[in-house]
Design a protein around this motif. Structure first.
Motif, PDB file in Angstrom:
ATOM      1  N   GLU A 144      15.317  18.030  -3.392  1.00 22.31           N
ATOM      2  CA  GLU A 144      16.456  17.798  -2.505  1.00 22.31           C
ATOM      3  C   GLU A 144      17.532  16.967  -3.204  1.00 22.31           C
ATOM      4  O   GLU A 144      18.726  17.278  -3.102  1.00 22.31           O
ATOM      5  CB  GLU A 144      15.994  17.088  -1.228  1.00 22.31           C
ATOM      6  CG  GLU A 144      17.101  16.769  -0.238  1.00 22.31           C
ATOM      7  CD  GLU A 144      17.726  17.989   0.410  1.00 22.31           C
ATOM      8  OE1 GLU A 144      18.822  17.850   0.993  1.00 22.31           O
ATOM      9  OE2 GLU A 144      17.121  19.087   0.354  1.00 22.31           O
ATOM     10  N   THR A 145      17.140  15.939  -3.910  1.00 24.71           N
ATOM     11  CA  THR A 145      18.101  15.083  -4.611  1.00 24.71           C
ATOM     12  C   THR A 145      18.946  15.887  -5.590  1.00 24.71           C
ATOM     13  O   THR A 145      20.165  15.730  -5.666  1.00 24.71           O
ATOM     14  CB  THR A 145      17.356  13.961  -5.365  1.00 24.71           C
ATOM     15  OG1 THR A 145      16.675  13.144  -4.417  1.00 24.71           O
ATOM     16  CG2 THR A 145      18.318  13.105  -6.168  1.00 24.71           C
ATOM     17  N   ALA A 192      21.098  18.781  -3.652  1.00 25.27           N
ATOM     18  CA  ALA A 192      22.174  18.200  -2.842  1.00 25.27           C
ATOM     19  C   ALA A 192      23.349  17.755  -3.710  1.00 25.27           C
ATOM     20  O   ALA A 192      24.493  17.710  -3.235  1.00 25.27           O
ATOM     21  CB  ALA A 192      21.643  17.022  -2.032  1.00 25.27           C
ATOM     22  N   TRP A 219      10.744  21.345   6.694  1.00 20.91           N
ATOM     23  CA  TRP A 219      11.984  21.074   5.978  1.00 20.91           C
ATOM     24  C   TRP A 219      12.754  19.882   6.520  1.00 20.91           C
ATOM     25  O   TRP A 219      13.917  19.687   6.165  1.00 20.91           O
ATOM     26  CB  TRP A 219      12.866  22.320   6.011  1.00 20.91           C
ATOM     27  CG  TRP A 219      12.156  23.526   5.517  1.00 20.91           C
ATOM     28  CD1 TRP A 219      11.779  24.621   6.235  1.00 20.91           C
ATOM     29  CD2 TRP A 219      11.699  23.774   4.174  1.00 20.91           C
ATOM     30  NE1 TRP A 219      11.129  25.526   5.440  1.00 20.91           N
ATOM     31  CE2 TRP A 219      11.063  25.041   4.168  1.00 20.91           C
ATOM     32  CE3 TRP A 219      11.780  23.043   2.984  1.00 20.91           C
ATOM     33  CZ2 TRP A 219      10.503  25.578   3.015  1.00 20.91           C
ATOM     34  CZ3 TRP A 219      11.222  23.587   1.833  1.00 20.91           C
ATOM     35  CH2 TRP A 219      10.591  24.843   1.862  1.00 20.91           C
ATOM     36  N   VAL A 250      15.093  17.717   4.172  1.00 21.68           N
ATOM     37  CA  VAL A 250      15.392  18.407   2.903  1.00 21.68           C
ATOM     38  C   VAL A 250      16.147  19.721   3.187  1.00 21.68           C
ATOM     39  O   VAL A 250      15.691  20.803   2.820  1.00 21.68           O
ATOM     40  CB  VAL A 250      14.111  18.661   2.074  1.00 21.68           C
ATOM     41  CG1 VAL A 250      13.570  17.367   1.509  1.00 21.68           C
ATOM     42  CG2 VAL A 250      13.037  19.362   2.904  1.00 21.68           C
ATOM     43  N   HIS A 269      18.780  21.097   1.878  1.00 18.69           N
ATOM     44  CA  HIS A 269      19.210  21.880   0.720  1.00 18.69           C
ATOM     45  C   HIS A 269      18.043  22.649   0.115  1.00 18.69           C
ATOM     46  O   HIS A 269      18.221  23.773  -0.368  1.00 18.69           O
ATOM     47  CB  HIS A 269      19.854  20.964  -0.321  1.00 18.69           C
ATOM     48  CG  HIS A 269      21.111  20.304   0.157  1.00 18.69           C
ATOM     49  ND1 HIS A 269      21.091  19.123   0.862  1.00 18.69           N
ATOM     50  CD2 HIS A 269      22.409  20.681   0.067  1.00 18.69           C
ATOM     51  CE1 HIS A 269      22.328  18.777   1.164  1.00 18.69           C
ATOM     52  NE2 HIS A 269      23.151  19.708   0.704  1.00 18.69           N
ATOM     53  N   VAL A 270      16.854  22.062   0.144  1.00 22.36           N
ATOM     54  CA  VAL A 270      15.668  22.778  -0.344  1.00 22.36           C
ATOM     55  C   VAL A 270      15.384  23.968   0.571  1.00 22.36           C
ATOM     56  O   VAL A 270      15.059  25.069   0.097  1.00 22.36           O
ATOM     57  CB  VAL A 270      14.445  21.844  -0.420  1.00 22.36           C
ATOM     58  CG1 VAL A 270      13.228  22.603  -0.938  1.00 22.36           C
ATOM     59  CG2 VAL A 270      14.729  20.654  -1.323  1.00 22.36           C
TER      60      VAL A 270
END
Length: 259
Positions: free
Chosen positions: A150-151, A154, A194, A197, A199-200
């Motif tokens: 995610e980091t 994003a 999810w 997260v 974006h994942v």
């Protein structure tokens, strides 16, 4: 349909329930390579003929008659297929930095995602006794891996949210099969998987809409049915994981057609 390249089909040895074989089939389908599947039961993974193909007794493995190479470990198979058959660099890059970044993410998938997700599933569903500390540890590791992804995603521009560069690559694809199983692994709804997260989730859901993934899952469904297994690997006739766990604990046979 896969193309006729390479001339002779690559043979893929697999047992259908687990995620790792479908990581390889997904790539073969996306590259439209000529291949054939040798499917067998999980209880035969340590027996001939497969143990002569892979002495480690783990799936998948491939035999490529076009080069004479037999290869096991899904990450090694990925690197081989990309080097030999992705000649247009559709799922990779020619540049030095990007090539090594792709391998970095592939190694993270193999060392982080696959083992931790697998242990999370084992201790939640298949270990003969419930160990809350182990269940909690590996559930947290799943969340940690998702947090890493995610980091990175994003921080990418909105129109290029892939792990490396501005297109989907083999590094993105490698994560799909295990992420696809997360609702089962964590025993929660797809939305709950999810949480935190987004974006994942968007990245995963883009890839599972690919025709190549859908073809791979159609093949999996057919092979699972042939072995009398439901989509989650539980034998037909067993309704819940709890029932499956109880049968395993009692030492009862759970494989259809075997006494």
């Amino acid at each position: 349909m896969a193309s006729q390249y390479p001339a002779k089909p690559i043979r893929v040895w697999l047992t259908p329930p687990g995620p790792n074989p479908w990581k390889v089939v997904f790539l073969l389908e996306e590259l439209q390579l000529n291949y054939e599947i040798r499917s067998f039961r999980f209880d035969d993974v340590k027996k001939p003929p497969f143990i002569t193909i892979n002495p480690n007794g783990r799936v998948p493995a491939i035999e490529d008659p076009n080069t004479g190479l037999t290869l096991w470990e899904s990450g090694a198979i990925y690197q081989y297929l990309i080097e030999v058959y992705d000649t247009d660099k559709r799922l990779t890059y020619a540049t030095l930095n990007e090539r090594h970044l792709l391998n970095q993410w592939l190694h993270f998938q193999m060392s982080g995602q696959g083992p931790y997700y697998g242990q999370a599933g084992w201790f939640r569903h298949l270990h003969p006794e419930k160990i809350p500390s182990a269940i909690e540890r590996y559930a947290k590791e799943v969340r940690r891996v998702l947090g890493v992804l995610e980091t990175v995603l994003a921080a990418r521009p909105a129109d290029t949210q892939w792990l490396v560069g501005d297109k989907m690559t083999f590094a993105d694809m490698a994560f799909v099969p295990w992420n696809f199983r997360l609702s089962e692994v964590l025993m929660c709804s797809w939305d709950e998987v999810w949480e935190g997260v987004p974006h994942v989730r968007a990245w995963q859901e883009r890839m599972v809409e690919l025709p190549s993934w859908k073809r791979a899952m159609e093949k999996r469904a057919r092979l699972m049915d042939e072995q009398g297994l439901q989509w989650n690997g539980v034998p037909k006739g067993i309704e819940t994981f709890t029932e499956y766990e109880e049968k395993i604990k009692r030492g009862e046979n759970t494989i259809p057609g075997k006494e």
